[in-house]
Design a protein around this motif. Structure first.
Motif, PDB file in Angstrom:
ATOM      1  N   LEU A   8       0.831  -1.208   0.000  1.00 25.19           N
ATOM      2  CA  LEU A   8       0.000   0.000   0.000  1.00 25.19           C
ATOM      3  C   LEU A   8       0.865   1.257   0.000  1.00 25.19           C
ATOM      4  CD1 LEU A   8      -2.706  -1.106   2.619  1.00 25.19           C
ATOM      5  CD2 LEU A   8      -2.979  -0.986   0.141  1.00 25.19           C
ATOM      6  N   LYS A   9       1.891   1.237   0.820  1.00 24.94           N
ATOM      7  CA  LYS A   9       2.798   2.377   0.913  1.00 24.94           C
ATOM      8  C   LYS A   9       3.533   2.602  -0.404  1.00 24.94           C
ATOM      9  CE  LYS A   9       6.584   4.235   3.727  1.00 24.94           C
ATOM     10  NZ  LYS A   9       7.497   3.968   4.877  1.00 24.94           N
ATOM     11  N   THR A  12       1.097   3.939  -3.249  1.00 21.24           N
ATOM     12  CA  THR A  12       0.776   5.355  -3.006  1.00 21.24           C
ATOM     13  C   THR A  12       1.952   6.250  -3.357  1.00 21.24           C
ATOM     14  OG1 THR A  12      -0.750   4.730  -1.227  1.00 21.24           O
ATOM     15  CG2 THR A  12      -0.007   7.021  -1.273  1.00 21.24           C
ATOM     16  N   SER A  13       3.164   5.806  -3.021  1.00 16.96           N
ATOM     17  CA  SER A  13       4.360   6.625  -3.271  1.00 16.96           C
ATOM     18  C   SER A  13       4.628   6.808  -4.757  1.00 16.96           C
ATOM     19  CB  SER A  13       5.587   6.002  -2.604  1.00 16.96           C
ATOM     20  OG  SER A  13       6.040   4.847  -3.313  1.00 16.96           O
ATOM     21  N   ASN A  15       2.830   7.652  -7.070  1.00 20.66           N
ATOM     22  CA  ASN A  15       2.164   8.804  -7.667  1.00 20.66           C
ATOM     23  C   ASN A  15       3.111   9.998  -7.769  1.00 20.66           C
ATOM     24  OD1 ASN A  15      -0.564   7.853  -8.185  1.00 20.66           O
ATOM     25  ND2 ASN A  15      -0.760   7.689  -5.966  1.00 20.66           N
ATOM     26  N   LYS A  71      -9.350   2.764  -3.137  1.00 19.98           N
ATOM     27  CA  LYS A  71      -8.454   3.575  -2.314  1.00 19.98           C
ATOM     28  C   LYS A  71      -7.134   3.850  -3.024  1.00 19.98           C
ATOM     29  CE  LYS A  71      -6.227   3.599   2.246  1.00 19.98           C
ATOM     30  NZ  LYS A  71      -6.040   2.832   3.510  1.00 19.98           N
ATOM     31  N   LEU A  72      -6.653   2.875  -3.778  1.00 23.04           N
ATOM     32  CA  LEU A  72      -5.352   2.989  -4.442  1.00 23.04           C
ATOM     33  C   LEU A  72      -5.429   3.655  -5.812  1.00 23.04           C
ATOM     34  CD1 LEU A  72      -3.904  -0.549  -3.680  1.00 23.04           C
ATOM     35  CD2 LEU A  72      -3.302   1.598  -2.551  1.00 23.04           C
ATOM     36  N   SER A  74      -6.197   5.965  -9.125  1.00 28.15           N
ATOM     37  CA  SER A  74      -6.279   7.385  -9.464  1.00 28.15           C
ATOM     38  C   SER A  74      -7.477   7.664 -10.366  1.00 28.15           C
ATOM     39  CB  SER A  74      -4.994   7.827 -10.176  1.00 28.15           C
ATOM     40  OG  SER A  74      -4.840   7.125 -11.403  1.00 28.15           O
ATOM     41  N   THR A 138       0.974   8.551 -13.710  1.00 22.31           N
ATOM     42  CA  THR A 138      -0.176   7.647 -13.844  1.00 22.31           C
ATOM     43  C   THR A 138      -1.194   8.143 -14.863  1.00 22.31           C
ATOM     44  OG1 THR A 138       0.108   7.007 -11.525  1.00 22.31           O
ATOM     45  CG2 THR A 138      -1.963   6.406 -12.562  1.00 22.31           C
TER      46      THR A 138
END
Length: 242
Positions: A8-9, A12-13, A15, A71-72, A74, A138
């Motif tokens: 998950l981390k 997210t990073s 992006n 959640k993840l 875009s 993205t």
């Protein structure tokens, strides 16, 4: 395999450009786009999917819930899957054929569309100034709809590249000969400028040819075309007349 906090981390990073560079990874979303990359020479790092029926032959996959994907993602409407691919090595510079160069194009949608245009018109290499938006952003990846697998995108010192190349170098200017009345070469570099400011003065000095896209409207008051729209017109003319 289950999705972890580290996954998950990481996702997210990615992006952010600095973490894409650090991890040498980028995100692709949606079944069509992901399959384009899976069928290319690019290397898959990990696939995260809600339904794995479209990815039966993929080993590196993790099932996730729709809530986690939302959640993840875009995207406003997430499309079943998200994948991480390794950023490929830069391909050697070409010095023949029609080469497109971008001088600080900032909008991800514009860059994605331009990459698709290169794919459509058979332009194998896209040269980008270092300040042009990252092609592994993205939004850019999504806008290319898989064309990023077939177009070599190179980030380079654009001034130095143009100084060293002996190909004819074309600018698009408002007050120049109409592209519809100009004999265009098969081998050339076409430079497109920034959305707000056009081609920078330092780059413009290095270009030895120019063309314009004439306005046909009665008012003649339209300020300019969108850079992706202008690129489509010019690529079509270069390919049609060569």
């Amino acid at each position: 395999m289950r999705i972890t906090k580290n996954h998950l981390k990481l996702i997210t990073s990615l992006n952010q450009k600095k973490y894409r560079i650090k991890n040498n990874l980028f995100i692709a979303e949606g079944t069509k786009v992901i399959h384009e990359f899976l069928n290319s020479s690019l290397e898959l790092e990990q696939l995260f999917c809600v339904d794995d029926s479209d990815y039966k032959n993929v080993v590196e996959k993790t099932n996730i819930s729709e809530a986690v994907l939302k959640k993840l993602s875009s995207l406003k409407t997430p499309n079943n899957a998200l994948a991480l691919f390794k950023i490929p090595e830069m391909k050697p510079l070409l010095n023949s054929g029609l080469i497109l160069a971008l001088d600080d194009v900032n909008d991800p949608g514009n860059l994605g569309t331009i990459i698709r245009l290169c794919d459509w018109f058979g332009v194998e290499q896209l040269i980008c100034s270092k300040n042009t938006v990252d092609c592994y952003n993205t939004k850019v990846v999504q806008a290319t709809m898989g064309s990023l697998t077939r177009v070599s995108v190179v980030y380079i010192d654009l001034e130095l590249y143009l100084e060293k190349s002996d190909l004819p170098k074309y600018a698009t200017l408002m007050n120049s000969d109409s592209v519809y009345k100009t004999k265009l070469p098969e081998n050339a570099i076409l430079v497109m400028g920034n959305e707000a400011n056009g081609i920078s003065e330092s780059i413009l000095k290095l270009l030895n040819q120019s063309v314009s896209i004439p306005r046909f409207g009665n008012s003649q008051e339209t300020e300019s075309l969108n850079v992706a729209t202008a690129t489509a017109i010019l690529l079509s003319e270069f390919k049609r007349l060569t």
